[in-house]
Design a protein around this motif. Sequence first.
Motif, short mmCIF file in Angstrom:
data_model
loop_
_atom_site.label_atom_id
_atom_site.label_comp_id
_atom_site.label_asym_id
_atom_site.label_seq_id
_atom_site.Cartn_x
_atom_site.Cartn_y
_atom_site.Cartn_z
N ASN A 186 32.33 50.43 50.00
CA ASN A 186 31.50 51.36 50.38
C ASN A 186 32.02 52.83 50.41
O ASN A 186 32.73 53.23 49.67
CB ASN A 186 31.41 51.02 51.94
N GLN B 192 33.01 46.52 51.02
CA GLN B 192 31.70 46.56 51.55
C GLN B 192 31.73 45.15 52.32
O GLN B 192 31.48 45.03 53.59
CB GLN B 192 30.71 46.63 50.72
N ASP C 172 23.56 43.99 49.39
CA ASP C 172 24.38 45.11 49.00
C ASP C 172 25.72 44.69 49.04
O ASP C 172 26.62 44.70 49.91
CB ASP C 172 24.09 45.81 50.28
#
Lengths: 303, 303, 303, 303
Positions: B278, B284, B19
């Motif tokens: 994010n 992130q 991710d």
Amino acid sequence: MDLQPILDRIGAEMQAAPDRGRVADYIPELARVSTDHFAMAVCTADGQTFTTGAAEMPFSIQSVSKVFTLALALGRLGDQLWSRVGREPSGLAFNSVVQLESEKGIPRNPFINAGALVVTDAILQGHQPREVLGEILRFLREAAGEDDIHINKAVAASELAHGHRNLALAHFMAAHGNLRCPPEATCGTYFHQCAIEMSARQLARAGRFLMNAPGMPRLVAPARTRRINALMMTCGHYDGSGEFAYRVGLPGKSGVGGGILVIAPGRASIAVWSPGLNAQGNSQLGTLAVERLARATGWSVFG
Amino acid sequence: MDLQPILDRIGAEMQAAPDRGRVADYIPELARVSTDHFAMAVCTADGQTFTTGAAEMPFSIQSVSKVFTLALALGRLGDQLWSRVGREPSGLAFNSVVQLESEKGIPRNPFINAGALVVTDAILQGHQPREVLGEILRFLREAAGEDDIHINKAVAASELAHGHRNLALAHFMAAHGNLRCPPEATCGTYFHQCAIEMSARQLARAGRFLMNAPGMPRLVAPARTRRINALMMTCGHYDGSGEFAYRVGLPGKSGVGGGILVIAPGRASIAVWSPGLNAQGNSQLGTLAVERLARATGWSVFG
Amino acid sequence: MDLQPILDRIGAEMQAAPDRGRVADYIPELARVSTDHFAMAVCTADGQTFTTGAAEMPFSIQSVSKVFTLALALGRLGDQLWSRVGREPSGLAFNSVVQLESEKGIPRNPFINAGALVVTDAILQGHQPREVLGEILRFLREAAGEDDIHINKAVAASELAHGHRNLALAHFMAAHGNLRCPPEATCGTYFHQCAIEMSARQLARAGRFLMNAPGMPRLVAPARTRRINALMMTCGHYDGSGEFAYRVGLPGKSGVGGGILVIAPGRASIAVWSPGLNAQGNSQLGTLAVERLARATGWSVFG
Amino acid sequence: MDLQPILDRIGAEMQAAPDRGRVADYIPELARVSTDHFAMAVCTADGQTFTTGAAEMPFSIQSVSKVFTLALALGRLGDQLWSRVGREPSGLAFNSVVQLESEKGIPRNPFINAGALVVTDAILQGHQPREVLGEILRFLREAAGEDDIHINKAVAASELAHGHRNLALAHFMAAHGNLRCPPEATCGTYFHQCAIEMSARQLARAGRFLMNAPGMPRLVAPARTRRINALMMTCGHYDGSGEFAYRVGLPGKSGVGGGILVIAPGRASIAVWSPGLNAQGNSQLGTLAVERLARATGWSVFG
């Protein structure tokens, strides 16, 4: 380091300070405390305690209690607590309902009133208010290492009689399904928790577990004390948190009774009390005193 | 401490992370950078530099530049800057205009866009944009100790072409008398400052003056570095600042280009870069990487 | 009905009124107009015109122009205009940017500044400002049935020099893709449209098409005049629209120059002018005068 | 005018309408009503009554009750009521607490929930809930000219069980000193008032006093009916009031039970009921039906 001369000097300066702020006037019991009072206590990592001023005089710890109920709730519920309350500064007053509306009943952090109500509600779920208040007192007594810590029932009753704003917050969260107990029960417990009285010396001692230093009481895991300290830094002074971080450089939590608990990680637990508040609702002289202590000791975490 | 194994491990973990967030898409020049990139650089107080990943690849520092212009503005104007910009977290997005309206054109802090525009405007007053940009670059080069730091003009032009939101903020503040230069000039300078490119290694080096450690470049007084660090802690990640403090425990400033500058006071200056963001607009993987670094090193300021 | 005695009485009462409000002070050209002025003109459905006071003296119509540009834009674009601007009262000040942020750049209605900018932008698209201003003037001259209606260029220049707030709104909407022309062009056109000068008599005549009565100029379809009137009722006085409806009971649109255009559907078009404003930015005596006129005539639409 | 063919046609169209909105789901008693229902009743100034659909079927009038309690409160307290509640549209949802915070506990108008609670509280002061509910029922029965109007106690109990949001509003206003009775008593009375059931025919008859026409019941002075109508126009449909004025052109008050009371001043009192709601919480088909009625009759007050 011998802190006593530093504390003596700060104590003298605070006694002489002309601008002492204004006491909270929203409940009569707090409104009648004199702004003349000042007290400071410091427990250091080597086990010493230093005090100045009225360090044995009990005062209403009010929102400083939120630090201890947060520690209790995290111990009992762990990180699932964070599904019900955030970790961000609010940018608004301690009792604002505005963000609750746009953020669907999830308070921004556990130190604004709405967030603290969720924390208390989380501890209360499945228990009686009396049991929970007993547990909070036991936690504080263990943390402080002494038993003479009590709830002032007159203050609690006064909070209840003037508690519409907190009841509004509680009902609002109940409407969003973010309260598990009846709003009256949660608020009643919360009002009693806020009415706990401690002296500056007791409060400094009770904060030692947040120092995360060897030999100190270990009531929660170190990973958690760090995080509680982080929340105190970013959210501990409501909409004056940025200013406190800027001036003092240490995590702290203030109460409307004029107390502040401040942690110098690895070094000290500091309690200060002076009932007059500044415009953001934090102790005027208390803030000034810890600012001077941090400067004299070089304890700022920011270098 | 030998950080290299730690950085190697973190670099490997980040390269494998599934991710990776999403790149900023509001200007085409940023939107086309790959989320595959990752870089980290750490300059320690003993003068060493450790890196992992693409630490020599220049990226757009964007809002990380606000730390340096704040240092410049404080050096030039001193505390009078604070009459024009606050020191509190905003509780809102980086480009919100809501609080400007209720707070009469005074931005909450120097790290949200409106506040950074005031800071740039304060430096610009009485000068030409070209001169000011030269001064910003000189400051960065001196801080980093190297000269190969430049503005990407294509990015600056792209920011200008998509700069309506910042122009709205600037005109709004001008309407309240809180801008001294024409909004177009202030925004033009600001867009160029955001388009500065640096590598992770350069950025970590440029941040060393904020460590406040012996032997490090001393570009501003220690009392001021502490305060800049405090502002980075409470406001450096917009409405994700509380979360960053909670997870990482160190002051930092993020940019929409995916860079973050993080300071471990007295110990290290850290730069991390990964372009995927994010939900709060912060890198992130960058956040995750410094969280792991802080855990591995015990550098959290919170104990 | 012979309105002249009613108007004479109202005119005398207004000349004697002690509390005359305060002139708008945001641009010098408006700030220097005396609050002594008062004028009222009424065009009735049977073709008569009644006046009292300085009914031939030109004044700056300012936001009253929004009624006419809305009629023009609806004529040109039809209902597709409503994809870019809403039809609800805002509950906020005329120049607020707060709702634009939460509602993604779509203004609440065409009579707050942001909404009027969208309307002007819609007319301007594909044209030059000079052409559009010519078209607006032609529309007004045709509506009024006379040619001596002009733009005060000194006022327009003064608006431009103090136009940061409107430029902020325009850039904000541009950032959301809800402006088709450059913000400077849209605002420039808007500032000129606001700087149109008309006498009370001219304005009352220009409003006759909204009466929707036989023999009156028919510039837009009856279904549309009804809807423009509805918008004037709910949104025509900014955050004082509810109060105006409550007191007067007729749709109206005020301007910061102290003018108000009021429509008694099927019966009359009324213009009133007195430069002193109340707290909501609407003409203090103008509101009072039409309240008395409505009471004397029984023209309230509410029974 | 023979309205029966018009009502027959509208009734048929509404029965066939595919998009019927969604029933309110916040309390189970309302959630289980079918969206198939449709009813309309019109009482004209000449004393006739026309109906279509299920015009004898009782439904929960909910917020339509606010019109009648406002009339009662104005009759008892006169204009001093306006020191406790405003007269402006809110620009927000019916149950928003946001403006209460910025406007110190004074609700924007008597038709949003907070304002209606103040109105009920004003009637309740010095009385028992039972007495006040009796008085409200007597007022409605006198207005309608029939006695078969009752409170549905199951609905009232259901409202109470899901009433946290209104209790939040009430406590919030109590905190600002804008409630005279205990929040629980005011809310309890309010929940019962909302649980009154009437048929469309009864409701149309009960609204006749607002027509301000000869021969109609005269329960309040004409100056007051005009003003109540004005408030219904600007505030009667929450944040859909502008849209209702734009489409229908008549003052009306909606309820979450799907009823709307609409007044054509001097001409008719109209009640419509269909339980499916649109996005603003107003009856989807009810709005459409009165829009068509207004178009067919030319009753719009806007020309």
